[in-house]
Write a protein that holds these residues in place. Structure first.
Motif, PDB file in Angstrom:
ATOM      1  N   UNK A  13       4.122  -0.898   3.569  1.00  0.00           N
ATOM      2  CA  UNK A  13       3.390   0.356   3.365  1.00  0.00           C
ATOM      3  C   UNK A  13       4.379   1.509   3.334  1.00  0.00           C
ATOM      4  N   UNK A  19      -0.189   8.039   2.619  1.00  0.00           N
ATOM      5  CA  UNK A  19      -1.049   7.139   1.882  1.00  0.00           C
ATOM      6  C   UNK A  19      -1.611   7.663   0.585  1.00  0.00           C
ATOM      7  N   UNK A  45       0.829  -1.207   0.000  1.00  0.00           N
ATOM      8  CA  UNK A  45       0.000   0.000   0.000  1.00  0.00           C
ATOM      9  C   UNK A  45       0.859   1.251   0.000  1.00  0.00           C
ATOM     10  N   UNK A  46       0.238   2.385  -0.275  1.00  0.00           N
ATOM     11  CA  UNK A  46       0.924   3.678  -0.346  1.00  0.00           C
ATOM     12  C   UNK A  46       0.917   4.235  -1.750  1.00  0.00           C
ATOM     13  N   UNK A  47      -0.059   3.763  -2.565  1.00  0.00           N
ATOM     14  CA  UNK A  47      -0.173   4.240  -3.945  1.00  0.00           C
ATOM     15  C   UNK A  47       1.140   4.034  -4.695  1.00  0.00           C
TER      16      UNK A  47
END
Ligand SMILES: [Ca+2]
Ligand SMILES: [Ca+2]
Ligand SMILES: [Ca+2]
Ligand SMILES: [Ca+2]
Ligand SMILES: [Ca+2]
Ligand SMILES: [Ca+2]
Ligand SMILES: [Ca+2]
Ligand SMILES: [Ca+2]
Ligand SMILES: [Ca+2]
Ligand SMILES: [Ca+2]
Ligand SMILES: [Ca+2]
Ligand SMILES: [Ca+2]
Lengths: 205, 205, 205, 205, 205, 205
Positions: free
Chosen positions: E86, E90, E46-48
């Protein structure tokens, strides 16, 4: 005709009716069950089917999964054997809900081992509870059925009024049954079981 | 030719015929089965195949999964061994249903351990029940087969009339079989089994 | 060179040749097998690989899954250990079938525990049966190999005629092997096994 | 009406209300559970449902998975039996959250074996905790319900003020219940259980 | 700084360096392992993160899966516990291969239970064999590291020449280590293990 | 207010704050756990959530999977019971990272069986290690909280300076807690456990 007889000789093939750019046409819905020892599972759909037609196949299969036991079909065969539904010709895109009862019939034929009558063609949307819902193109479909040598056609009850549009010569040459539940379709379309290639033979493992 | 003999030396490779932008061409359909101890499963398709051609491979495989036992093929091998169908050249996009009988033949060759005859090429759509359906480009395909050194060609029965378009010199140099069921294709194309590399040797686990 | 020696010191890395916008270049194909106790499975591909190059990796893996046992490779290791193939640099998009034999070599090196010779580079499409198929850019690739310190190059047999285009000084400085089967590639490229880091040590579970 | 009675005769079908381009309409939400021996699992959604409507079905199912035991529903049936939710007509795209309580009712009817009352229609978004949230198109939906022969309508409490827009003749002919929790919906819509086709009969395996 | 110390207090967090539209910036790579009894498996990112950065995480994980045992890391923990990587913030899209060694360090910290030194930041692509490959933006990254209170920076050896572009005051305030293998990174960045929250406590099941 | 009290009456619902096109608004994050005997697994996300908001839910879940045991939460419940997070209203698209702590709170409430205080609303990004990161729209969110009857708001510490922008009358009517770790959020937001509907009752299987 010999073509119709050959195509529907084995259980698992039902004759449908479709509207194309050039009028109507018959099409064959073919279904197969993988032999258990091949390990295949799930549902495979081929024939360049559109979204709505793929959903029709899922509805046909779920109908049999939930109601097939009441019809005395061996639905346990569906657990360990992959189901494949194909609609030739392979390169021609096809869509719409009107093959619903034809798909249900092909699958029920396969499970029961009873071939579909070669003189019967059908068209009708099927619902998840087995209701037969109305479709379009009745005139073109009946002309195509007659041209192909079909003598009996199964139509949704709610399409009864559309029969007025069919030329009298064609209408007179066809026996048309108006149906509202898919169980009527199966009663009219499936032959008695003479032999049973759809059943998995016992295999020493 | 040596090229044809080398490419089809082992079971699992069948010679097909295709129409390209520059006329016709032969192509090789290669199939493999993973050794059981590698844990590979499922169907892998490579060679930049389009949607219709991928569906042909699924139809070929389902045909063998449901009818292979009747053909005395060891279909249980399909359960625990991943199947891979590849069509070189790897960077050339390919599509269409006409490789259906060639894919079925490559897979049946692999399962049976019987190599495909190196002098035979074929073209034809296959249905889920094993019917051979007509295709296009007969003239270009026969010219290409002849150019490549092929002496026997398998064509769908319903393509018989297209043979009139083939130049007499080429037509005369080729033995053409018109087929309507894939079992005829297998009878004509597979050599007797001399050895059996497609079978998994017994392994002490 | 030290760079080549370092990059290929461990089993699992093979040196390939590519055509880029700015001529040719060497690239390293890296393969790894997850330790069994990590529970990783399947095939992971990284390095911004295009569709055709991803298919090459699948072909290389299927070749080893079906033919690796004949090459005395411990293919059972593939069952319980995830395979990862990576092609640095990570941000540079790459595509095409010509890394096929390099990927096969990297994986065979990993399975066998035999490092790839650091003075060898290679290019060639691989088919599912292990045939080496012709590729493009022979001149640029040989210039790049020579520039990078490579002394031996493996090329597809059918690319023999392209050697005429390579400047004599470069051609003379390189040993070029023309190959038609990937087994020849492995014989030429893999060092004898000195130690075996690719094998999973026995672990008390 | 006979149509309403036939469509909702068996457990698993609930009557909803929708806004279409041409005013309002009734629609039927059909749900089925696969017989356990078919091996089907998961959730299948058909009827050309849009993203929001698919999410409504997931919310309805999760509500029953987490709260169904408190409602004395046999939620264990959901574990080993595939759930299918279909909304005819198959070719008509549908979207929006307002079928939430109708989907919940169809599934609860199926699990309980209690048919849905054929004179009842409903509309309302459902939340994951069973709250009934407001929707649009109250006037068109009530006109459509009345036209179709429905006599009882269930509406979200927060839509109470919208009843002022409904013509007095229609409003007077309908019994409208304003509801804020889906448990009120189930109490009002489900008939007592007379027989139980939704339960899996015991089968000798 | 307190911010750096707090963010990297627990094992599983490593400080990276990135180039943004507005110069350079530090970023934190956070990794977690699900407790075994939660049943979580696989890799969540995650985290673009863009494609290249997601591949970096897969490379970092595969490196540890294949080489972690040689580093005395308890790689068996990866089998039954889901890994999540991550990168805050975000909502900010991130891409590129230069976080490769940072991701490897965060995961190795988590497995070993050894926190990452809070005064250390790093940047470098990692290959599947653990080689550290060069990256861009050295000047902006070192300015950002210095601004954030970092005193030690790990850079790829092949980026040594880029240090000439860094202002002398910043260059003099930072200890820069040039590294070519990820094992050097781990030796420089991980603190000795004081306690071990990354290990799963024994649980009576 | 009664609305707030009703919506948050059961464990698993937390009140968040969002920025919309028309200022700010409160939203409810609803979480459910499937009863174990339904066989549901995995994470389902509904409410037309965008990519960033879906990632927030994954982060919240992974935080609890890796740190929940330290918080004395029964994280083993996550293994065999499907998690669903829904954000009404179902048809309204939502995105952004600022619901991170609200999602974590809803899930922790569900696992602990402790309802969330109905007078508390919150906003804040959460990192994988439980850090609370700053968000936007503080002024609009506090105005919306006050309008909805909320009396206590939880904000990220790093958003402290944004409180200067909030009108004094609103600021004075609200108790604002600045938080930097999600454990502070849980301490402030969760009520003591009175009863425990979130726990699975023992069931005779
Ligand atoms: Ca469509
Ligand atoms: Ca039943
Ligand atoms: Ca296509
Ligand atoms: Ca059979
Ligand atoms: Ca491509
Ligand atoms: Ca073999
Ligand atoms: Ca949508
Ligand atoms: Ca419960
Ligand atoms: Ca990209
Ligand atoms: Ca190892
Ligand atoms: Ca997005
Ligand atoms: Ca822990």
């Amino acid at each position: 005709t010999p073509e119709l007889a050959e195509r529907t000789a084995l259980p698992g093939v039902a004759t449908g009716l479709a509207v194309t750019g050039a009028g109507g046409d018959v099409l064959f819905i073919e279904a197969s069950l993988a032999d258990k020892e091949t390990g295949a599972t799930g549902l495979t759909l081929t024939g360049q089917l559109g979204d709505v037609m793929k959903e029709s196949a899922q509805i046909a299969l779920s109908y049999l999964r939930s109601r097939g036991a009441e019809l005395e079909l061996p639905v346990g065969d569906l657990a360990a054997r992959g189901v494949h539904v194909h609609v030739p010709a392979g390169a021609v895109p096809k869509d719409g809900p009107s093959a619903g009862i034809t798909m249900t019939t092909a699958l029920a034929s396969l499970l029961s081992g009873r071939p579909v009558r070669s003189d019967v063609a059908m068209t009708g949307e099927v619902s998840l509870t087995g209701r037969v819902l109305p479709i379009g193109g009745v005139k073109q479909k009946l002309l195509a059925a007659h041209r192909a040598g079909i003598t009996t056609v199964l139509l949704p009850s709610r399409n009864g009024p559309d029969l007025d549009d069919v030329p009298a010569a064609v209408r007179g040459a066809l026996t048309v049954h108006l149906v509202s539940d898919v169980r009527e379709v199966l009663d009219l379309a499936l032959e008695p079981a003479a032999f049973d290639p759809g059943r998995q033979p016992m295999v020493a493992a």
